[in-house]
Design an enzyme around this catalytic site. Structure first.
Site, PDB file in Angstrom:
ATOM      1  N   ARG A   3      36.855  29.495  41.559  1.00  0.00           N
ATOM      2  CA  ARG A   3      37.299  30.896  41.468  1.00  0.00           C
ATOM      3  C   ARG A   3      37.078  31.654  42.790  1.00  0.00           C
ATOM      4  O   ARG A   3      36.741  32.828  42.794  1.00  0.00           O
ATOM      5  CB  ARG A   3      36.590  31.629  40.319  1.00  0.00           C
ATOM      6  CG  ARG A   3      36.845  31.026  38.953  1.00  0.00           C
ATOM      7  CD  ARG A   3      38.314  31.109  38.543  1.00  0.00           C
ATOM      8  NE  ARG A   3      38.548  30.344  37.329  1.00  0.00           N
ATOM      9  CZ  ARG A   3      38.941  29.063  37.307  1.00  0.00           C
ATOM     10  NH1 ARG A   3      39.180  28.429  38.452  1.00  0.00           N
ATOM     11  NH2 ARG A   3      39.123  28.425  36.185  1.00  0.00           N
ATOM     12  N   SER A   6      39.291  36.991  31.502  1.00  0.00           N
ATOM     13  CA  SER A   6      37.867  36.680  31.616  1.00  0.00           C
ATOM     14  C   SER A   6      37.230  37.603  32.657  1.00  0.00           C
ATOM     15  O   SER A   6      37.630  37.592  33.812  1.00  0.00           O
ATOM     16  CB  SER A   6      37.675  35.222  32.040  1.00  0.00           C
ATOM     17  OG  SER A   6      38.220  34.351  31.058  1.00  0.00           O
ATOM     18  N   GLU A  52      34.653  38.395  37.753  1.00  0.00           N
ATOM     19  CA  GLU A  52      35.852  37.742  38.271  1.00  0.00           C
ATOM     20  C   GLU A  52      36.831  38.720  38.923  1.00  0.00           C
ATOM     21  O   GLU A  52      37.456  38.381  39.924  1.00  0.00           O
ATOM     22  CB  GLU A  52      36.553  36.973  37.136  1.00  0.00           C
ATOM     23  CG  GLU A  52      37.575  35.994  37.622  1.00  0.00           C
ATOM     24  CD  GLU A  52      37.968  34.979  36.565  1.00  0.00           C
ATOM     25  OE1 GLU A  52      39.171  34.750  36.414  1.00  0.00           O
ATOM     26  OE2 GLU A  52      37.071  34.416  35.897  1.00  0.00           O
TER      27      GLU A  52
END
Length: 396
Positions: free
Chosen positions: A200, A276, A382
Protein backbone atom coordinates in the site's frame (compact mmCIF):
# COMPACT_ATOMS: atom_id res chain seq x y z
CA UNK A 1 0.46 -10.55 -35.25
CA UNK A 2 0.62 -7.19 -33.53
CA UNK A 3 -2.56 -5.33 -32.73
CA UNK A 4 -3.07 -1.76 -31.65
CA UNK A 5 -6.27 -0.05 -30.67
CA UNK A 6 -6.89 3.35 -29.19
CA UNK A 7 -10.09 4.65 -27.67
CA UNK A 8 -10.26 8.40 -27.08
CA UNK A 9 -13.19 9.73 -25.13
CA UNK A 10 -14.41 13.27 -25.56
CA UNK A 11 -14.18 15.29 -22.36
CA UNK A 12 -17.00 17.73 -21.92
CA UNK A 13 -16.59 20.44 -19.32
CA UNK A 14 -18.67 19.29 -16.40
CA UNK A 15 -20.93 22.05 -15.20
CA UNK A 16 -19.55 23.09 -11.84
CA UNK A 17 -23.03 23.85 -10.55
CA UNK A 18 -23.57 20.08 -10.35
CA UNK A 19 -20.88 19.89 -7.69
CA UNK A 20 -22.33 22.14 -5.05
CA UNK A 21 -21.75 25.74 -4.02
CA UNK A 22 -18.90 26.88 -6.22
CA UNK A 23 -17.16 30.06 -7.30
CA UNK A 24 -18.66 31.32 -10.53
CA UNK A 25 -15.89 33.54 -11.91
CA UNK A 26 -12.69 32.48 -13.68
CA UNK A 27 -9.45 33.85 -12.29
CA UNK A 28 -7.47 34.70 -15.44
CA UNK A 29 -4.62 36.48 -13.66
CA UNK A 30 -1.30 35.29 -15.09
CA UNK A 31 -2.89 33.25 -17.90
CA UNK A 32 -2.33 33.78 -21.60
CA UNK A 33 -5.24 35.65 -23.25
CA UNK A 34 -6.18 32.57 -25.30
CA UNK A 35 -5.93 30.13 -22.40
CA UNK A 36 -8.71 27.56 -22.00
CA UNK A 37 -7.80 26.93 -18.36
CA UNK A 38 -10.68 27.65 -15.98
CA UNK A 39 -9.59 28.54 -12.46
CA UNK A 40 -12.49 28.86 -10.05
CA UNK A 41 -12.49 30.34 -6.56
CA UNK A 42 -13.87 28.75 -3.35
CA UNK A 43 -14.96 25.48 -4.92
CA UNK A 44 -16.61 22.94 -2.63
CA UNK A 45 -14.58 19.72 -2.66
CA UNK A 46 -16.93 17.52 -0.64
CA UNK A 47 -19.09 16.54 -3.66
CA UNK A 48 -15.92 15.40 -5.45
CA UNK A 49 -15.13 12.77 -2.80
CA UNK A 50 -16.77 9.48 -1.87
CA UNK A 51 -16.92 10.60 1.79
CA UNK A 52 -18.79 13.79 0.79
CA UNK A 53 -16.92 15.66 3.52
CA UNK A 54 -14.61 18.66 3.61
CA UNK A 55 -14.47 22.35 2.87
CA UNK A 56 -13.64 24.32 -0.28
CA UNK A 57 -10.45 24.77 -2.25
CA UNK A 58 -9.45 28.40 -2.47
CA UNK A 59 -8.75 27.73 -6.17
CA UNK A 60 -9.84 24.86 -8.38
CA UNK A 61 -9.37 23.73 -11.95
CA UNK A 62 -9.98 20.65 -14.05
CA UNK A 63 -7.41 19.59 -16.67
CA UNK A 64 -7.78 17.18 -19.57
CA UNK A 65 -4.24 17.19 -20.97
CA UNK A 66 -0.62 17.37 -19.85
CA UNK A 67 -0.24 20.82 -21.41
CA UNK A 68 -3.26 22.05 -19.48
CA UNK A 69 -1.80 20.57 -16.27
CA UNK A 70 1.48 22.40 -16.89
CA UNK A 71 -0.43 25.64 -17.36
CA UNK A 72 -2.27 25.07 -14.07
CA UNK A 73 1.00 24.46 -12.22
CA UNK A 74 2.54 27.61 -13.67
CA UNK A 75 -0.55 29.55 -12.59
CA UNK A 76 -0.21 28.18 -9.06
CA UNK A 77 3.47 29.16 -8.94
CA UNK A 78 2.68 32.68 -10.15
CA UNK A 79 -0.06 32.91 -7.53
CA UNK A 80 2.18 31.46 -4.78
CA UNK A 81 -0.35 28.71 -4.08
CA UNK A 82 0.37 25.11 -3.08
CA UNK A 83 -1.02 22.40 -5.35
CA UNK A 84 -3.05 19.28 -4.63
CA UNK A 85 -4.03 16.74 -7.29
CA UNK A 86 -7.45 15.09 -7.10
CA UNK A 87 -8.82 12.15 -9.03
CA UNK A 88 -11.99 10.25 -8.26
CA UNK A 89 -11.84 11.31 -4.59
CA UNK A 90 -12.18 7.78 -3.24
CA UNK A 91 -9.10 7.79 -1.02
CA UNK A 92 -8.92 11.29 0.42
CA UNK A 93 -10.11 12.98 3.61
CA UNK A 94 -10.42 16.76 3.21
CA UNK A 95 -10.46 18.99 6.27
CA UNK A 96 -13.55 21.00 7.14
CA UNK A 97 -11.60 24.18 6.42
CA UNK A 98 -10.78 22.92 2.93
CA UNK A 99 -7.53 23.38 1.04
CA UNK A 100 -5.77 26.75 0.88
CA UNK A 101 -4.32 26.35 -2.58
CA UNK A 102 -5.03 25.15 -6.11
CA UNK A 103 -6.79 21.79 -6.33
CA UNK A 104 -6.29 20.21 -9.76
CA UNK A 105 -8.69 17.52 -10.90
CA UNK A 106 -6.85 15.38 -13.45
CA UNK A 107 -9.50 14.34 -15.98
CA UNK A 108 -7.09 13.13 -18.67
CA UNK A 109 -8.80 10.39 -20.67
CA UNK A 110 -7.87 7.69 -23.17
CA UNK A 111 -7.19 3.95 -23.40
CA UNK A 112 -4.89 1.99 -25.72
CA UNK A 113 -4.25 -1.72 -26.14
CA UNK A 114 -1.11 -2.95 -27.83
CA UNK A 115 -0.02 -6.54 -27.89
CA UNK A 116 1.50 -9.58 -29.51
CA UNK A 117 0.26 -13.13 -29.15
CA UNK A 118 -0.13 -14.03 -25.51
CA UNK A 119 0.51 -10.60 -23.98
CA UNK A 120 -1.00 -7.13 -24.06
CA UNK A 121 0.03 -3.71 -22.83
CA UNK A 122 -2.99 -1.73 -21.74
CA UNK A 123 -2.42 1.98 -21.20
CA UNK A 124 -5.14 3.91 -19.38
CA UNK A 125 -5.11 7.63 -18.69
CA UNK A 126 -5.41 8.94 -15.14
CA UNK A 127 -8.99 10.13 -15.49
CA UNK A 128 -10.45 6.82 -16.60
CA UNK A 129 -12.77 5.09 -14.13
CA UNK A 130 -10.86 2.18 -12.62
CA UNK A 131 -13.63 -0.42 -12.64
CA UNK A 132 -14.37 0.29 -16.30
CA UNK A 133 -10.76 -0.62 -17.09
CA UNK A 134 -11.09 -3.87 -15.13
CA UNK A 135 -14.37 -4.65 -16.88
CA UNK A 136 -12.77 -4.03 -20.27
CA UNK A 137 -9.72 -6.23 -19.59
CA UNK A 138 -11.94 -9.06 -18.38
CA UNK A 139 -14.04 -8.77 -21.55
CA UNK A 140 -10.81 -8.86 -23.61
CA UNK A 141 -9.75 -12.04 -21.72
CA UNK A 142 -6.69 -10.35 -20.24
CA UNK A 143 -5.52 -11.76 -16.91
CA UNK A 144 -4.21 -9.63 -14.06
CA UNK A 145 -6.83 -7.12 -12.87
CA UNK A 146 -9.94 -9.25 -12.31
CA UNK A 147 -9.63 -9.44 -8.50
CA UNK A 148 -9.50 -5.64 -8.36
CA UNK A 149 -13.08 -5.33 -9.61
CA UNK A 150 -15.40 -2.88 -7.91
CA UNK A 151 -12.70 -0.65 -6.40
CA UNK A 152 -13.93 2.94 -6.71
CA UNK A 153 -11.87 5.80 -8.07
CA UNK A 154 -9.82 6.56 -11.14
CA UNK A 155 -6.77 4.97 -12.73
CA UNK A 156 -4.39 7.74 -11.63
CA UNK A 157 -4.74 6.80 -7.96
CA UNK A 158 -4.04 3.08 -8.35
CA UNK A 159 -0.22 3.17 -8.39
CA UNK A 160 -0.07 5.76 -5.61
CA UNK A 161 -1.17 3.35 -2.92
CA UNK A 162 -0.39 0.15 -4.83
CA UNK A 163 -4.05 -0.84 -4.85
CA UNK A 164 -4.74 -4.45 -3.96
CA UNK A 165 -7.58 -6.79 -3.08
CA UNK A 166 -8.40 -10.49 -2.96
CA UNK A 167 -4.84 -11.62 -3.53
CA UNK A 168 -3.85 -9.21 -6.30
CA UNK A 169 -1.64 -6.12 -6.00
CA UNK A 170 -1.57 -3.75 -8.94
CA UNK A 171 2.22 -3.39 -8.78
CA UNK A 172 2.62 -6.97 -10.04
CA UNK A 173 1.10 -6.05 -13.43
CA UNK A 174 2.23 -2.43 -13.82
CA UNK A 175 4.73 -2.04 -16.63
CA UNK A 176 5.29 1.71 -16.24
CA UNK A 177 3.72 4.93 -15.00
CA UNK A 178 3.77 8.11 -17.07
CA UNK A 179 3.96 11.18 -14.82
CA UNK A 180 4.30 14.93 -14.91
CA UNK A 181 7.07 16.03 -12.56
CA UNK A 182 5.51 18.98 -10.77
CA UNK A 183 8.91 20.46 -9.92
CA UNK A 184 10.49 20.44 -13.38
CA UNK A 185 7.24 20.26 -15.40
CA UNK A 186 8.83 17.47 -17.44
CA UNK A 187 6.87 14.41 -18.50
CA UNK A 188 8.61 11.21 -17.43
CA UNK A 189 8.04 7.48 -17.72
CA UNK A 190 8.86 5.53 -14.57
CA UNK A 191 9.42 1.81 -15.01
CA UNK A 192 7.98 -0.47 -12.34
CA UNK A 193 11.27 -0.73 -10.42
CA UNK A 194 11.51 3.06 -10.17
CA UNK A 195 8.07 3.34 -8.57
CA UNK A 196 9.26 1.97 -5.22
CA UNK A 197 6.21 -0.20 -4.66
CA UNK A 198 5.57 -1.67 -1.24
CA UNK A 199 2.52 -2.81 0.66
CA UNK A 200 0.00 0.00 0.00
CA UNK A 201 2.85 2.38 -0.74
CA UNK A 202 4.93 3.79 -3.58
CA UNK A 203 7.28 6.64 -4.41
CA UNK A 204 4.15 8.65 -5.23
CA UNK A 205 2.79 8.10 -1.75
CA UNK A 206 6.10 8.80 -0.04
CA UNK A 207 6.63 12.07 -1.94
CA UNK A 208 3.15 13.63 -2.18
CA UNK A 209 2.93 16.68 -4.38
CA UNK A 210 5.92 15.67 -6.54
CA UNK A 211 4.12 13.88 -9.39
CA UNK A 212 0.86 14.02 -11.28
CA UNK A 213 0.08 10.60 -12.72
CA UNK A 214 -0.79 10.97 -16.41
CA UNK A 215 -1.32 7.34 -17.39
CA UNK A 216 -0.51 3.80 -16.29
CA UNK A 217 0.57 0.91 -18.53
CA UNK A 218 -0.29 -2.63 -17.47
CA UNK A 219 1.37 -5.80 -18.77
CA UNK A 220 -1.38 -8.44 -18.92
CA UNK A 221 -1.51 -12.06 -20.05
CA UNK A 222 -3.89 -12.80 -22.90
CA UNK A 223 -6.03 -15.87 -22.35
CA UNK A 224 -3.95 -16.90 -19.36
CA UNK A 225 -4.93 -19.08 -16.45
CA UNK A 226 -6.29 -16.91 -13.60
CA UNK A 227 -4.74 -17.49 -10.19
CA UNK A 228 -7.08 -17.45 -7.21
CA UNK A 229 -4.89 -17.01 -4.11
CA UNK A 230 -7.24 -15.44 -1.58
CA UNK A 231 -8.95 -17.92 0.74
CA UNK A 232 -12.27 -16.08 0.95
CA UNK A 233 -12.48 -15.78 -2.83
CA UNK A 234 -11.67 -19.47 -3.32
CA UNK A 235 -14.41 -20.41 -0.89
CA UNK A 236 -16.93 -18.10 -2.57
CA UNK A 237 -16.13 -19.60 -5.98
CA UNK A 238 -16.80 -23.06 -4.57
CA UNK A 239 -14.52 -25.83 -3.31
CA UNK A 240 -13.11 -28.19 -5.91
CA UNK A 241 -14.34 -26.00 -8.76
CA UNK A 242 -12.50 -26.16 -12.09
CA UNK A 243 -10.44 -23.12 -13.03
CA UNK A 244 -12.95 -20.25 -12.99
CA UNK A 245 -13.30 -17.82 -15.86
CA UNK A 246 -12.33 -14.18 -15.52
CA UNK A 247 -16.01 -13.28 -15.69
CA UNK A 248 -16.79 -15.64 -12.80
CA UNK A 249 -13.98 -14.17 -10.72
CA UNK A 250 -15.13 -10.61 -11.44
CA UNK A 251 -18.74 -11.44 -10.62
CA UNK A 252 -17.77 -13.17 -7.36
CA UNK A 253 -15.47 -10.34 -6.28
CA UNK A 254 -18.25 -7.82 -6.90
CA UNK A 255 -20.65 -9.96 -4.84
CA UNK A 256 -18.15 -10.16 -1.98
CA UNK A 257 -17.49 -6.43 -2.06
CA UNK A 258 -21.21 -5.68 -2.24
CA UNK A 259 -21.84 -7.85 0.85
CA UNK A 260 -19.39 -5.59 2.71
CA UNK A 261 -20.76 -2.30 1.28
CA UNK A 262 -17.49 -1.87 -0.62
CA UNK A 263 -19.21 -1.12 -3.94
CA UNK A 264 -20.47 2.44 -4.41
CA UNK A 265 -24.24 2.25 -4.72
CA UNK A 266 -26.64 5.12 -4.07
CA UNK A 267 -29.08 3.03 -2.02
CA UNK A 268 -26.39 1.78 0.39
CA UNK A 269 -26.37 3.64 3.72
CA UNK A 270 -22.65 2.79 4.07
CA UNK A 271 -21.67 4.21 0.70
CA UNK A 272 -19.93 7.39 1.94
CA UNK A 273 -16.51 6.01 2.82
CA UNK A 274 -12.97 5.60 1.54
CA UNK A 275 -13.25 1.82 1.71
CA UNK A 276 -10.68 0.35 4.07
CA UNK A 277 -9.61 3.19 6.36
CA UNK A 278 -6.64 1.37 7.88
CA UNK A 279 -3.90 -0.79 6.38
CA UNK A 280 -3.59 -4.36 7.60
CA UNK A 281 -0.47 -4.40 9.82
CA UNK A 282 2.37 -6.69 8.73
CA UNK A 283 4.33 -8.43 11.50
CA UNK A 284 7.03 -11.10 11.71
CA UNK A 285 6.68 -14.54 13.28
CA UNK A 286 8.13 -13.40 16.61
CA UNK A 287 5.56 -10.60 16.96
CA UNK A 288 2.80 -12.93 15.80
CA UNK A 289 3.66 -15.42 18.54
CA UNK A 290 3.60 -12.61 21.11
CA UNK A 291 0.28 -11.33 19.73
CA UNK A 292 -1.26 -14.80 20.01
CA UNK A 293 -0.06 -15.18 23.59
CA UNK A 294 -1.28 -11.71 24.57
CA UNK A 295 -4.66 -12.23 22.87
CA UNK A 296 -5.27 -15.53 24.69
CA UNK A 297 -4.19 -14.07 28.01
CA UNK A 298 -6.53 -11.07 27.69
CA UNK A 299 -9.50 -13.08 26.42
CA UNK A 300 -9.48 -11.77 22.85
CA UNK A 301 -8.86 -15.39 21.83
CA UNK A 302 -9.91 -18.72 23.29
CA UNK A 303 -7.02 -20.92 24.51
CA UNK A 304 -7.12 -23.02 21.31
CA UNK A 305 -7.62 -20.14 18.87
CA UNK A 306 -5.05 -18.19 16.88
CA UNK A 307 -5.01 -14.70 15.40
CA UNK A 308 -6.22 -14.79 11.78
CA UNK A 309 -3.46 -13.96 9.29
CA UNK A 310 -2.65 -13.79 5.60
CA UNK A 311 0.77 -14.20 3.99
CA UNK A 312 2.67 -10.92 4.06
CA UNK A 313 6.01 -11.90 2.61
CA UNK A 314 8.88 -14.07 3.72
CA UNK A 315 8.42 -14.83 7.44
CA UNK A 316 5.82 -12.03 7.61
CA UNK A 317 2.10 -12.06 8.20
CA UNK A 318 -0.76 -9.62 7.60
CA UNK A 319 -3.14 -9.30 10.52
CA UNK A 320 -6.65 -8.19 9.50
CA UNK A 321 -7.12 -4.67 10.86
CA UNK A 322 -10.88 -5.31 10.99
CA UNK A 323 -10.29 -8.17 13.47
CA UNK A 324 -8.11 -5.96 15.66
CA UNK A 325 -10.70 -3.17 15.59
CA UNK A 326 -13.60 -5.40 16.62
CA UNK A 327 -11.58 -7.21 19.30
CA UNK A 328 -10.62 -3.79 20.70
CA UNK A 329 -14.31 -3.10 21.29
CA UNK A 330 -15.34 -1.16 18.17
CA UNK A 331 -18.26 -2.97 16.60
CA UNK A 332 -19.81 -2.64 13.18
CA UNK A 333 -22.56 -0.02 13.13
CA UNK A 334 -21.03 2.14 15.88
CA UNK A 335 -22.05 5.83 15.56
CA UNK A 336 -20.34 9.04 16.61
CA UNK A 337 -22.60 11.88 15.51
CA UNK A 338 -22.74 11.97 11.73
CA UNK A 339 -20.01 9.37 11.26
CA UNK A 340 -19.38 5.83 12.38
CA UNK A 341 -18.29 2.33 11.43
CA UNK A 342 -19.98 0.59 8.52
CA UNK A 343 -22.67 -1.88 9.51
CA UNK A 344 -21.11 -4.36 7.08
CA UNK A 345 -17.36 -4.04 7.65
CA UNK A 346 -15.38 -2.83 10.67
CA UNK A 347 -12.58 -1.48 8.47
CA UNK A 348 -14.78 1.10 6.73
CA UNK A 349 -15.45 4.41 8.47
CA UNK A 350 -18.63 5.95 7.13
CA UNK A 351 -20.17 9.40 6.84
CA UNK A 352 -23.90 8.94 7.41
CA UNK A 353 -24.80 12.54 6.54
CA UNK A 354 -24.55 15.93 8.25
CA UNK A 355 -21.17 14.93 9.66
CA UNK A 356 -17.77 16.61 9.64
CA UNK A 357 -14.22 15.60 8.82
CA UNK A 358 -13.31 16.52 12.40
CA UNK A 359 -15.75 13.88 13.66
CA UNK A 360 -14.35 11.30 11.27
CA UNK A 361 -10.73 11.96 12.24
CA UNK A 362 -11.67 11.89 15.94
CA UNK A 363 -13.30 8.47 15.49
CA UNK A 364 -10.30 7.17 13.53
CA UNK A 365 -7.99 8.42 16.28
CA UNK A 366 -10.17 6.76 18.94
CA UNK A 367 -10.03 3.45 17.09
CA UNK A 368 -6.29 3.68 16.49
CA UNK A 369 -5.60 4.44 20.16
CA UNK A 370 -7.94 1.67 21.28
CA UNK A 371 -6.21 -0.95 19.15
CA UNK A 372 -2.82 0.28 20.35
CA UNK A 373 -3.89 -0.03 23.98
CA UNK A 374 -5.32 -3.50 23.45
CA UNK A 375 -2.66 -5.05 21.21
CA UNK A 376 0.31 -2.63 21.14
CA UNK A 377 -0.18 -2.26 17.37
CA UNK A 378 -0.50 1.17 15.75
CA UNK A 379 -2.83 1.04 12.75
CA UNK A 380 -1.76 3.19 9.81
CA UNK A 381 -4.43 5.06 7.83
CA UNK A 382 -4.86 4.29 4.15
CA UNK A 383 -6.37 7.55 2.82
CA UNK A 384 -4.53 10.78 2.12
CA UNK A 385 -5.34 13.79 4.35
CA UNK A 386 -5.68 17.15 2.63
CA UNK A 387 -5.89 20.57 4.25
CA UNK A 388 -5.05 19.45 7.79
CA UNK A 389 -2.28 21.12 9.83
CA UNK A 390 -0.44 17.78 9.80
CA UNK A 391 -0.19 15.01 7.19
CA UNK A 392 -0.87 12.61 10.07
CA UNK A 393 -3.87 14.10 11.91
CA UNK A 394 -4.50 10.83 13.80
CA UNK A 395 -1.40 11.38 15.89
CA UNK A 396 -2.18 12.74 19.36
Amino acid sequence: MKEFRFFQRDLRWRELSRWGTLGLMDDKAGLDPGSTLHVRKNVSLAPLTTLELGGPASSFTSVDSVDMAKEAIRWAHLSSQPVAVLGGGSNVVISDSGFAGLAIRAEIRGISIEGDEGVARVTAAAGETWDEIVKMTVAENLVGLECLSGIPGWVGATPIQNVGAYGQDISTVIDSVNVLDLESLEERTLEREACGFGYRSSIFRRFPGRFLVVSVTFFLEKGGRPKVKYRELRQALGPGKAVPSLQEIRRTVLELRRSKSMVLEDQDANRRSVGSFFVNPVIDDVKLAALNEHSRRTGALAPTESVPTFPGGESEFKVPAAWLIEKAGFSKGLRRGGVGISSKHALALVHFGEGTSEELVALAREIRNGVDRKFAIKLEPEPVFLGFPSTSPLED
